[in-house]
Design an enzyme around this catalytic site. Structure first.
Site, PDB file in Angstrom:
ATOM      1  N   PRO A  23      -7.202  -7.737   0.993  1.00 52.75           N
ATOM      2  CA  PRO A  23      -6.853  -9.000   1.216  1.00 52.75           C
ATOM      3  C   PRO A  23      -5.310  -9.265   0.978  1.00 52.75           C
ATOM      4  O   PRO A  23      -5.083  -8.865  -0.151  1.00 52.75           O
ATOM      5  CB  PRO A  23      -7.674  -9.968   0.450  1.00 52.75           C
ATOM      6  CG  PRO A  23      -8.370  -9.075  -0.581  1.00 52.75           C
ATOM      7  CD  PRO A  23      -8.201  -7.726  -0.064  1.00 52.75           C
ATOM      8  N   MET A  24      -4.692  -9.793   1.979  1.00 55.88           N
ATOM      9  CA  MET A  24      -3.175 -10.145   1.666  1.00 55.88           C
ATOM     10  C   MET A  24      -2.762 -11.499   2.010  1.00 55.88           C
ATOM     11  O   MET A  24      -3.200 -12.040   3.277  1.00 55.88           O
ATOM     12  CB  MET A  24      -2.308  -9.035   2.728  1.00 55.88           C
ATOM     13  CG  MET A  24      -2.481  -7.556   2.225  1.00 55.88           C
ATOM     14  SD  MET A  24      -1.489  -6.241   3.175  1.00 55.88           S
ATOM     15  CE  MET A  24      -2.710  -6.004   4.553  1.00 55.88           C
ATOM     16  N   CYS A 108      -3.573  -8.452  -9.368  1.00 60.09           N
ATOM     17  CA  CYS A 108      -2.389  -9.200  -9.023  1.00 60.09           C
ATOM     18  C   CYS A 108      -1.290  -8.795  -9.833  1.00 60.09           C
ATOM     19  O   CYS A 108      -1.482  -9.159 -11.093  1.00 60.09           O
ATOM     20  CB  CYS A 108      -2.644 -10.754  -8.709  1.00 60.09           C
ATOM     21  SG  CYS A 108      -1.076 -11.276  -8.313  1.00 60.09           S
ATOM     22  N   LYS A 150     -11.613  -5.431  -7.865  1.00 57.80           N
ATOM     23  CA  LYS A 150     -10.431  -4.908  -7.460  1.00 57.80           C
ATOM     24  C   LYS A 150      -9.636  -4.887  -8.609  1.00 57.80           C
ATOM     25  O   LYS A 150      -9.357  -6.023  -9.255  1.00 57.80           O
ATOM     26  CB  LYS A 150      -9.729  -5.142  -6.285  1.00 57.80           C
ATOM     27  CG  LYS A 150      -8.512  -4.270  -6.002  1.00 57.80           C
ATOM     28  CD  LYS A 150      -7.835  -4.704  -4.663  1.00 57.80           C
ATOM     29  CE  LYS A 150      -6.619  -3.689  -4.672  1.00 57.80           C
ATOM     30  NZ  LYS A 150      -5.774  -3.915  -3.256  1.00 57.80           N
ATOM     31  N   ASN A 211      -7.163   2.922  -3.655  1.00 60.31           N
ATOM     32  CA  ASN A 211      -6.196   2.019  -3.065  1.00 60.31           C
ATOM     33  C   ASN A 211      -4.981   2.616  -3.405  1.00 60.31           C
ATOM     34  O   ASN A 211      -4.651   2.744  -4.569  1.00 60.31           O
ATOM     35  CB  ASN A 211      -6.381   0.686  -3.319  1.00 60.31           C
ATOM     36  CG  ASN A 211      -5.388  -0.164  -2.750  1.00 60.31           C
ATOM     37  OD1 ASN A 211      -4.946  -1.340  -3.321  1.00 60.31           O
ATOM     38  ND2 ASN A 211      -5.063   0.105  -1.304  1.00 60.31           N
ATOM     39  N   GLY A 212      -4.020   2.615  -2.509  1.00 63.43           N
ATOM     40  CA  GLY A 212      -2.635   2.907  -2.937  1.00 63.43           C
ATOM     41  C   GLY A 212      -2.102   4.061  -2.256  1.00 63.43           C
ATOM     42  O   GLY A 212      -2.631   5.190  -2.317  1.00 63.43           O
ATOM     43  N   GLY A 235      -3.950  -1.843   2.577  1.00 61.06           N
ATOM     44  CA  GLY A 235      -3.323  -2.779   2.257  1.00 61.06           C
ATOM     45  C   GLY A 235      -1.893  -2.655   3.199  1.00 61.06           C
ATOM     46  O   GLY A 235      -2.024  -2.757   4.598  1.00 61.06           O
TER      47      GLY A 235
END
EC number: 1.3.1.-
Length: 379
Positions: A23-24, A108, A150, A211-212, A235
């Site tokens: 989600p962005m 975040c 996450k 992720n990343g 992402g």
């Protein structure tokens, strides 16, 4: 070499390709999720919403919970710092919006969120994290909806939380945990630490998503092989490149990946994106929304400054069509752009902004954190 996962199992939910769209904020609306789903299989997560905003009936929050008519699997990321609010919000999502998956955001790095103890700062309070997860899982389990979380490695190199977070997620009944291999202090700078993802995978019995720094399909396969993860979260790598999901579906199926679209093909996808935005939002707002995507779509392609400036002010689909016609459709894909970062990068934080005394203990039981109903973030 790890065997590539054929699918991702999240509780009762089976995702045929083990790929999740992160989600962005301002990006992963219903139009963009539809566009990505047209390219390949996966799980496409709605923009993050706040639990307090949802529970209190905030108009802005509710307006973000829009789904495309073909979106059969509804997935939402929820942000919250109060266990009771998060539990109530999870119930609302299941009962009123028919979601099939809820993801909780504890990654975040935005200062306005961490200064309140939210986002990537919250896992430092282990007991509070457990309470939030337990409330969410309890509420969602009544509807057989899986809950995932996450997070990041930790606040900084001296205050790591990811291994404890994995343990707590498993004990709380989460269906999976996703790890962004950076700390809050790093934000989106530097390089993601895949070794931390591998360490987390080895320490828990629930699925782990990595992720990343996944910019190409080959990066996702390499991450699986190096870390053993059960799936990947995409992402920034898909910004201006929704066909990445087609490449990922092919790669996980063991098929050849050869998507290098020329400028004409990219223009067609850009036009489809704008069309979907206008269908969901109306033409005026839809054209304003497509403006921020245009630079990502055209990155590396030949397009004059004047043309780019005109596209950045596009106000109708008819105008967009005229401008797209000025591009050379035969221009080949700029191969030098392969594997390069897209979207936010920047420098590490000079310091992570936290509530006073936040690092003094790792308890957090009964801790009350102010949550703004309009907080937005990513991980």
């Amino acid at each position: 070499m790890s065997v590539l996962p054929a699918a991702l199992q999240l509780g009762s939910l089976r995702v045929e390709t083990p790929v999740v769209l992160a989600p962005m904020a301002g990006i992963t609306n219903a139009a963009y999720r539809r566009l990505c789903a047209e390219q390949g299989a996966g799980l496409y997560v709605c923009e993050m919403i706040t639990s307090r905003g949802l529970v209190e009936g905030d108009t802005m929050t509710r307006s973000m919970l829009v789904f495309d008519e073909l979106e059969t699997v509804r997935s939402v990321q929820l942000y919250g710092t109060d266990p009771v609010y998060v539990g109530k919000a999870a119930e609302i999502l299941c009962a009123e919006y028919g979601v099939a998956h809820i993801d909780l955001n504890f990654g975040c790095p935005v200062p306005k969120v961490t200064r309140k103890g939210g986002g990537g700062a919250l896992p430092w309070k282990r007991n509070l994290l457990g309470e939030i997860l337990e409330h969410a899982v309890r509420a969602a389990s009544a509807y057989d909806v899986p809950v995932t979380m996450k997070t990041r490695k930790g606040i900084d190199a001296d205050h790591l939380t990811y291994l404890d977070a994995g343990r707590i997620a498993e004990e709380s009944g989460c269906a999976a945990i996703a790890l962004h291999g950076r700390t809050v202090e790093q934000a989106y700078s530097g390089q993601a630490d895949w070794s931390a993802i591998a360490e987390l995978k080895a320490s828990v019995g629930i699925p782990v998503l990595g992720n990343g720094d996944i910019w190409e399909a080959a990066d996702a396969i390499r991450m699986v092989e190096e870390t053993g993860v059960d799936g990947v979260v995409i992402g920034r790598g898909c910004l201006g490149r929704p066909w990445l999901f087609r490449d990922l579906a092919a790669a996980f199926a063991g098929d050849e990946v050869a998507t290098l679209p020329n400028l004409g093909e990219v223009a067609s996808v850009l036009r489809r994106h704008a069309e979907l935005l206008c269908q969901h939002m109306g033409e005026e707002r839809g054209c304003k929304e497509i403006r921020k995507h245009i630079a990502w779509y055209l990155k590396g392609f030949p397009a004059g400054g004047e043309l780019r400036r005109a596209m950045a002010l596009v106000d109708s689909l008819a105008t967009l069509d005229v401008l797209l016609a000025e591009l050379d459709p035969t221009s080949p894909f700029p191969v030098l752009e392969l594997g390069t970062p897209r979207g936010r990068q920047g420098a590490p934080r000079k310091r992570v902004v936290l509530p006073e005394g936040w690092l003094d203990d790792t308890d957090g039981s009964g801790c009350v954190i102010a949550e703004d109903s309009h907080d937005t973030s990513g991980g």
